[in-house]
Design a protein around this motif. Structure first.
Motif, PDB file in Angstrom:
ATOM      1  N   ALA A  67       9.216  -4.673   8.635  1.00 19.69           N
ATOM      2  CA  ALA A  67      10.121  -4.536   7.493  1.00 19.69           C
ATOM      3  C   ALA A  67      11.566  -4.779   7.907  1.00 19.69           C
ATOM      4  O   ALA A  67      12.339  -5.429   7.186  1.00 19.69           O
ATOM      5  CB  ALA A  67       9.972  -3.138   6.879  1.00 19.69           C
ATOM      6  N   ARG A  68      11.935  -4.279   9.073  1.00 20.11           N
ATOM      7  CA  ARG A  68      13.300  -4.457   9.565  1.00 20.11           C
ATOM      8  C   ARG A  68      13.640  -5.939   9.739  1.00 20.11           C
ATOM      9  O   ARG A  68      14.693  -6.415   9.321  1.00 20.11           O
ATOM     10  CB  ARG A  68      13.475  -3.724  10.895  1.00 20.11           C
ATOM     11  CG  ARG A  68      14.933  -3.726  11.407  1.00 20.11           C
ATOM     12  CD  ARG A  68      15.003  -3.322  12.868  1.00 20.11           C
ATOM     13  NE  ARG A  68      14.258  -2.120  13.175  1.00 20.11           N
ATOM     14  CZ  ARG A  68      14.695  -0.877  12.933  1.00 20.11           C
ATOM     15  NH1 ARG A  68      15.871  -0.692  12.372  1.00 20.11           N
ATOM     16  NH2 ARG A  68      13.952   0.167  13.265  1.00 20.11           N
ATOM     17  N   GLU A  69      12.737  -6.685  10.367  1.00 18.56           N
ATOM     18  CA  GLU A  69      13.016  -8.096  10.628  1.00 18.56           C
ATOM     19  C   GLU A  69      13.016  -8.913   9.338  1.00 18.56           C
ATOM     20  O   GLU A  69      13.845  -9.821   9.177  1.00 18.56           O
ATOM     21  CB  GLU A  69      11.989  -8.665  11.601  1.00 18.56           C
ATOM     22  CG  GLU A  69      12.252 -10.094  12.052  1.00 18.56           C
ATOM     23  CD  GLU A  69      13.594 -10.266  12.760  1.00 18.56           C
ATOM     24  OE1 GLU A  69      14.164 -11.370  12.673  1.00 18.56           O
ATOM     25  OE2 GLU A  69      14.079  -9.297  13.398  1.00 18.56           O
ATOM     26  N   LEU A  70      12.137  -8.592   8.404  1.00 19.44           N
ATOM     27  CA  LEU A  70      12.126  -9.308   7.131  1.00 19.44           C
ATOM     28  C   LEU A  70      13.417  -9.043   6.362  1.00 19.44           C
ATOM     29  O   LEU A  70      13.965  -9.946   5.727  1.00 19.44           O
ATOM     30  CB  LEU A  70      10.910  -8.892   6.305  1.00 19.44           C
ATOM     31  CG  LEU A  70       9.534  -9.221   6.907  1.00 19.44           C
ATOM     32  CD1 LEU A  70       8.426  -8.750   5.983  1.00 19.44           C
ATOM     33  CD2 LEU A  70       9.387 -10.704   7.210  1.00 19.44           C
ATOM     34  N   ALA A  71      13.897  -7.810   6.444  1.00 17.61           N
ATOM     35  CA  ALA A  71      15.171  -7.475   5.807  1.00 17.61           C
ATOM     36  C   ALA A  71      16.324  -8.212   6.480  1.00 17.61           C
ATOM     37  O   ALA A  71      17.246  -8.698   5.819  1.00 17.61           O
ATOM     38  CB  ALA A  71      15.410  -5.970   5.845  1.00 17.61           C
ATOM     39  N   ALA A  72      16.252  -8.318   7.812  1.00  8.04           N
ATOM     40  CA  ALA A  72      17.297  -9.023   8.557  1.00  8.04           C
ATOM     41  C   ALA A  72      17.356 -10.493   8.162  1.00  8.04           C
ATOM     42  O   ALA A  72      18.420 -11.138   8.269  1.00  8.04           O
ATOM     43  CB  ALA A  72      17.057  -8.885  10.057  1.00  8.04           C
ATOM     44  N   ARG A  73      16.225 -11.029   7.688  1.00  3.95           N
ATOM     45  CA  ARG A  73      16.182 -12.438   7.249  1.00  3.95           C
ATOM     46  C   ARG A  73      16.618 -12.607   5.796  1.00  3.95           C
ATOM     47  O   ARG A  73      16.570 -13.704   5.262  1.00  3.95           O
ATOM     48  CB  ARG A  73      14.768 -12.988   7.420  1.00  3.95           C
ATOM     49  CG  ARG A  73      14.140 -12.845   8.807  1.00  3.95           C
ATOM     50  CD  ARG A  73      14.827 -13.665   9.845  1.00  3.95           C
ATOM     51  NE  ARG A  73      14.169 -13.562  11.139  1.00  3.95           N
ATOM     52  CZ  ARG A  73      13.492 -14.556  11.729  1.00  3.95           C
ATOM     53  NH1 ARG A  73      13.403 -15.731  11.127  1.00  3.95           N
ATOM     54  NH2 ARG A  73      12.936 -14.379  12.913  1.00  3.95           N
ATOM     55  N   ASP A  93      17.573   3.572   8.262  1.00  2.00           N
ATOM     56  CA  ASP A  93      17.606   2.921   9.575  1.00  2.00           C
ATOM     57  C   ASP A  93      17.689   1.402   9.419  1.00  2.00           C
ATOM     58  O   ASP A  93      18.496   0.727  10.072  1.00  2.00           O
ATOM     59  CB  ASP A  93      16.357   3.323  10.352  1.00  2.00           C
ATOM     60  CG  ASP A  93      16.281   2.695  11.731  1.00  2.00           C
ATOM     61  OD1 ASP A  93      17.333   2.317  12.278  1.00  2.00           O
ATOM     62  OD2 ASP A  93      15.165   2.576  12.265  1.00  2.00           O
ATOM     63  N   ILE A  94      16.856   0.847   8.533  1.00  2.00           N
ATOM     64  CA  ILE A  94      16.831  -0.600   8.333  1.00  2.00           C
ATOM     65  C   ILE A  94      18.155  -1.108   7.771  1.00  2.00           C
ATOM     66  O   ILE A  94      18.696  -2.118   8.236  1.00  2.00           O
ATOM     67  CB  ILE A  94      15.665  -0.992   7.401  1.00  2.00           C
ATOM     68  CG1 ILE A  94      14.320  -0.724   8.077  1.00  2.00           C
ATOM     69  CG2 ILE A  94      15.762  -2.465   7.000  1.00  2.00           C
ATOM     70  CD1 ILE A  94      13.122  -0.890   7.167  1.00  2.00           C
ATOM     71  N   VAL A  95      18.676  -0.413   6.775  1.00  2.00           N
ATOM     72  CA  VAL A  95      19.949  -0.819   6.175  1.00  2.00           C
ATOM     73  C   VAL A  95      21.072  -0.776   7.207  1.00  2.00           C
ATOM     74  O   VAL A  95      21.909  -1.690   7.291  1.00  2.00           O
ATOM     75  CB  VAL A  95      20.296   0.076   4.969  1.00  2.00           C
ATOM     76  CG1 VAL A  95      21.717  -0.206   4.472  1.00  2.00           C
ATOM     77  CG2 VAL A  95      19.291  -0.130   3.841  1.00  2.00           C
ATOM     78  N   ALA A  96      21.058   0.267   8.048  1.00  2.00           N
ATOM     79  CA  ALA A  96      22.102   0.417   9.064  1.00  2.00           C
ATOM     80  C   ALA A  96      22.031  -0.675  10.121  1.00  2.00           C
ATOM     81  O   ALA A  96      23.064  -1.128  10.633  1.00  2.00           O
ATOM     82  CB  ALA A  96      21.987   1.791   9.731  1.00  2.00           C
ATOM     83  N   THR A  97      20.822  -1.133  10.460  1.00  7.26           N
ATOM     84  CA  THR A  97      20.670  -2.114  11.538  1.00  7.26           C
ATOM     85  C   THR A  97      20.700  -3.559  11.056  1.00  7.26           C
ATOM     86  O   THR A  97      20.922  -4.471  11.856  1.00  7.26           O
ATOM     87  CB  THR A  97      19.356  -1.879  12.306  1.00  7.26           C
ATOM     88  OG1 THR A  97      18.252  -1.859  11.383  1.00  7.26           O
ATOM     89  CG2 THR A  97      19.401  -0.555  13.063  1.00  7.26           C
ATOM     90  N   THR A  98      20.475  -3.786   9.750  1.00  7.34           N
ATOM     91  CA  THR A  98      20.436  -5.163   9.248  1.00  7.34           C
ATOM     92  C   THR A  98      21.574  -5.472   8.270  1.00  7.34           C
ATOM     93  O   THR A  98      21.890  -6.647   8.063  1.00  7.34           O
ATOM     94  CB  THR A  98      19.106  -5.449   8.521  1.00  7.34           C
ATOM     95  OG1 THR A  98      19.038  -4.665   7.313  1.00  7.34           O
ATOM     96  CG2 THR A  98      17.918  -5.121   9.413  1.00  7.34           C
ATOM     97  N   GLY A  99      22.133  -4.457   7.652  1.00  5.81           N
ATOM     98  CA  GLY A  99      23.166  -4.678   6.649  1.00  5.81           C
ATOM     99  C   GLY A  99      22.600  -5.069   5.294  1.00  5.81           C
ATOM    100  O   GLY A  99      23.341  -5.273   4.329  1.00  5.81           O
ATOM    101  N   ASN A 100      21.280  -5.185   5.200  1.00  6.50           N
ATOM    102  CA  ASN A 100      20.620  -5.555   3.942  1.00  6.50           C
ATOM    103  C   ASN A 100      20.281  -4.282   3.162  1.00  6.50           C
ATOM    104  O   ASN A 100      19.480  -3.469   3.619  1.00  6.50           O
ATOM    105  CB  ASN A 100      19.356  -6.355   4.229  1.00  6.50           C
ATOM    106  CG  ASN A 100      18.686  -6.863   2.959  1.00  6.50           C
ATOM    107  OD1 ASN A 100      19.035  -6.486   1.844  1.00  6.50           O
ATOM    108  ND2 ASN A 100      17.698  -7.734   3.137  1.00  6.50           N
ATOM    109  N   LYS A 101      20.870  -4.128   2.000  1.00  2.63           N
ATOM    110  CA  LYS A 101      20.635  -2.928   1.197  1.00  2.63           C
ATOM    111  C   LYS A 101      19.473  -3.090   0.222  1.00  2.63           C
ATOM    112  O   LYS A 101      19.147  -2.159  -0.524  1.00  2.63           O
ATOM    113  CB  LYS A 101      21.907  -2.577   0.416  1.00  2.63           C
ATOM    114  CG  LYS A 101      23.084  -2.213   1.323  1.00  2.63           C
ATOM    115  CD  LYS A 101      24.313  -1.839   0.505  1.00  2.63           C
ATOM    116  CE  LYS A 101      25.479  -1.471   1.421  1.00  2.63           C
ATOM    117  NZ  LYS A 101      26.700  -1.106   0.647  1.00  2.63           N
ATOM    118  N   GLN A 102      18.837  -4.251   0.263  1.00  2.94           N
ATOM    119  CA  GLN A 102      17.699  -4.496  -0.635  1.00  2.94           C
ATOM    120  C   GLN A 102      16.388  -4.029  -0.007  1.00  2.94           C
ATOM    121  O   GLN A 102      15.433  -4.794   0.150  1.00  2.94           O
ATOM    122  CB  GLN A 102      17.602  -5.985  -0.969  1.00  2.94           C
ATOM    123  CG  GLN A 102      18.802  -6.548  -1.693  1.00  2.94           C
ATOM    124  CD  GLN A 102      18.578  -7.994  -2.065  1.00  2.94           C
ATOM    125  OE1 GLN A 102      18.167  -8.346  -3.167  1.00  2.94           O
ATOM    126  NE2 GLN A 102      18.834  -8.863  -1.113  1.00  2.94           N
TER     127      GLN A 102
END
Length: 328
Positions: A67-73, A93-102
């Motif tokens: 999920a993290r990597e897909l969000a990063a893309r 955690d994902i939002v903080a590390t990727t900047g993607n809020k979706q």
């Protein structure tokens, strides 16, 4: 007399631990030597802006890293799992590390068909597309029992639940072509041995039976992949994957002795981290070279051999028909 009994009980326990440890150490060492001598990495640079990805069990382990990597893309990522609190932590955690809020959470309990149907109804009413479906969630180490639907718990969470979920979301996947379905299986599917007529029943009520249930559920995942590849229209890539031996908490409910042996061996042999375990899943989500690949089994970011049972079209069809019967 009591001291003698205690003494011999301790000796037996220690001997059993050492025996299990050595057997697992040898087995895992041979497996890693033959199958994981190289830890492959997904090399795709694909972006997913405007795409929607659904990851079951995306709140922890391989699912979280996927999920993290897909969000990063750039994808809009839906995390489907039971625990709202743990999902909220994962999203933060994902939002903080990727900047993607979706990144969003939707409740899903694969052990209850009613939950799956409600989830699918909510998803279909909320989203107009589904580009990537990662059937990642699974369980093992639980005591053998039946669900409220009268089905073997491990088989329902690992196979029948995802089977129903995918069926109910197929319309969105068709509408979003080219789209992808990824089924997380395991190399343990090779030792699965299923009876089609009793596919939804418990193999046994002891922990030994539980391991067969897990292996059988992963075998069903491979057979299901084959069936979907024949039944779904062109434009939907569907493949299954063995992520490797990964240090996750999938087996956390095993008896303490088994758990201690497992984690000790993983630590000694430097088994994969969840991020490393997610690489082949991501390869199937992202790589252009597999967009038109269907019905295959992957390890270390490349196609691998699966059990010969998956080449028996009549057997695959029988398992499919039984599965449709169970979820109906």
């Amino acid at each position: 007399m009591l001291l003698v009994v205690i003494y011999y009980s301790v000796v037996i326990a220690i001997s059993l631990y050492i025996t299990l440890f050595l057997l697992m150490l040898i087995g895992v060492f041979l497996y890693m030597l033959l199958c994981e001598s190289e830890k492959a990495v997904c090399k795709s640079n694909a972006r997913l802006d405007g795409k929607i990805a659904l990851v079951t069990g995306g709140n922890q382990g391989i699912g979280l890293e996927t999920a993290r990597e897909l969000a990063a893309r750039g994808a809009r990522v839906i995390i489907a799992c039971r625990g709202a609190e743990k999902a909220a932590e994962a999203i933060q955690d994902i939002v903080a590390t990727t900047g993607n809020k979706q990144v969003e959470y939707m409740p899903l309990d694969l052990s209850r068909f009613s939950s799956i149907r409600q989830f699918a109804a909510d998803f279909n009413n909320t989203y107009d597309r589904l580009d990537i479906l990662v059937n990642n969630a699974g369980c093992s180490g639980v005591k053998p029992r039946y669900t409220e639907d009268g089905i073997n718990l491990v088989m329902q969470v690992n196979y029948f639940g995802p089977f129903l979920l995918t069926k109910l979301l197929t319309g969105k996947l068709i509408a979003s072509k080219p789209s992808r379905i990824i089924i997380v299986s395991s190399i343990l599917h090779f030792v699965g041995k299923i009876n089609v007529d009793t596919l939804d029943k418990l193999f046994g009520r002891a922990y030994a039976g539980l391991f067969y249930d897990y292996n059988n559920s992963k075998l069903c995942g491979v057979l299901w992949t084959k069936a979907l590849a024949k039944k779904l229209p062109e434009g939907i890539s569907v493949n299954c994957v063995h992520p490797g031996l990964v240090r996750t908490n999938l087996f956390r409910r095993l008896p303490m002795l088994y758990l201690a042996v497992f984690y000790t061996v993983c630590w000694l042999l430097k088994c994969k981290t969840p991020k490393e375990g997610a690489q082949t899943v991501l390869h199937l989500c992202l790589s252009e070279e597999v967009q038109h690949v269907r019905g295959k089994y992957f390890m270390e970011c490349r196609e691998a051999k699966h059990t010969r049972l998956a080449d028996d079209e009549d057997f695959v069809e029988r398992v499919w028909n039984k599965s449709v019967e169970v979820i109906s």
